[in-house]
Scaffold this active site. Structure first.
Site, PDB file in Angstrom:
ATOM      1  N   SER A   1       1.340 -29.267  30.497  1.00 45.39           N
ATOM      2  CA  SER A   1       2.733 -28.954  30.210  1.00 45.39           C
ATOM      3  C   SER A   1       2.840 -28.512  28.752  1.00 45.39           C
ATOM      4  O   SER A   1       1.954 -28.809  27.936  1.00 45.39           O
ATOM      5  CB  SER A   1       3.602 -30.201  30.434  1.00 45.39           C
ATOM      6  OG  SER A   1       4.881 -30.066  29.841  1.00 45.39           O
TER       7      SER A   1
ATOM      8  N   TYR B   1       4.611 -39.363  29.275  1.00 43.52           N
ATOM      9  CA  TYR B   1       4.408 -38.017  29.800  1.00 43.52           C
ATOM     10  C   TYR B   1       3.641 -37.149  28.799  1.00 43.52           C
ATOM     11  O   TYR B   1       2.667 -36.473  29.166  1.00 43.52           O
ATOM     12  CB  TYR B   1       5.756 -37.381  30.129  1.00 43.52           C
ATOM     13  CG  TYR B   1       5.639 -36.024  30.788  1.00 43.52           C
ATOM     14  CD1 TYR B   1       5.196 -35.907  32.103  1.00 43.52           C
ATOM     15  CD2 TYR B   1       5.984 -34.859  30.110  1.00 43.52           C
ATOM     16  CE1 TYR B   1       5.094 -34.673  32.721  1.00 43.52           C
ATOM     17  CE2 TYR B   1       5.887 -33.616  30.722  1.00 43.52           C
ATOM     18  CZ  TYR B   1       5.437 -33.528  32.026  1.00 43.52           C
ATOM     19  OH  TYR B   1       5.329 -32.298  32.623  1.00 43.52           O
TER      20      TYR B   1
END
Length: 267
Positions: free
Chosen positions: A149, A162
């Site tokens: 990401s 995350y």
């Protein structure tokens, strides 16, 4: 960007998180190019049956669904054994797409949630690579693509688990790329930004609720505010990139964190 349409004919591709979003799109893209597909992901039996039947109706290549709980190493090992029983020569293309997110300030983040995020997003990809890499080495060819990401290269408050998992996946990709390079195997990390895909949709829904907007209104405002291109990243864009990374044109592209973020991290 020139891609040989027949290059992936007969290859075996495993895509995690392939019952929705990027994973489902990637699995379709690879199946359309002649790959046999191993699907796995969350969803009701009705949804899974529908996806498998759809693949069988559209493509001539083989498709199998193999369940796994990526939160436990025991389940991942059993999954690897099942895939190997279906394909004794292993897989040629491994796409570690599955991921999960839990947002909270560090001091409020439960340990079990941290462990879930890290296990799904880092430990399970490690275990899958560990299991299938030797077969790729024996064949002298392989493609490993890890879905990271933009949060693997930057960060936002409240997303420690995350961001740590996505950064860790980039580090794992770089190391695997170096170890696998002499064997004709590449390993890269794709780093999407805010996308028209399920995980980003959760952010959009939160934004809509906080600002009393409809989902579509929130999507437009959120993307225009955050993405310099004023457009969300689309699933088909990531699918095209995966196809390219699997092609002969990308044989010297390895160890790269590839940002597809609409310019967000350039700001």
């Amino acid at each position: 960007m020139v891609v040989n349409k027949n290059f992936m004919e007969g290859k075996v591709a495993l895509v995690t998180g392939s019952t929705s979003g990027f994973g489902l799109g990637i699995a379709n893209q690879l199946a359309a190019k002649g790959c046999s597909i191993i699907l796995t992901g969350l969803g009701s039996q009705e949804l899974i049956d529908s996806i498998v039947n759809d693949f069988k109706s559209k493509y001539t290549s083989r498709v199998d669904f193999v369940p796994v709980d990526l939160r436990t190493t025991e389940s991942v090992q059993g999954f690897c054994d099942k895939v190997t029983s279906l394909y004794p020569n292993g897989v040629d293309i491994l796409v570690n797409n599955a991921g999960t997110i839990y947002n909270a300030p560090v001091e409020e983040l439960p340990l079990d949630k941290w462990n879930d995020v890290m296990t799904v997003s880092v430990t399970s990809p490690f275990l899958l690579i560990k299991h299938f890499l030797p077969g790729m080495k024996r064949k002298g060819w392989g493609r490993i693509i890890n879905m990271s990401s933009q949060m693997g290269v930057i960060s936002l408050a409240g997303r420690s688990a995350y961001c740590a998992s996505r950064s860790g996946l980039i580090g794992l990709s770089r190391c695997v790329a170096l170890e696998a390079a002499p064997y004709g195997i590449t390993c890269n990390a794709i780093c999407p930004g805010f996308a028209n895909a399920p995980m980003s949709h959760g952010l959009i829904r939160d934004y809509a609720n906080k600002n009393n907007l409809t989902f579509d209104e929130a999507m437009q405002v959120f993307v225009e505010k955050n993405n310099p291109t004023k457009k969300p990243v689309e699933i088909n864009e990531i699918c095209g990139l995966v196809e390219f990374l699997c092609s002969s044109s990308a044989c010297n592209m390895t160890g790269a964190p590839i940002l597809v973020d609409a310019g967000f991290t350039s700001q």
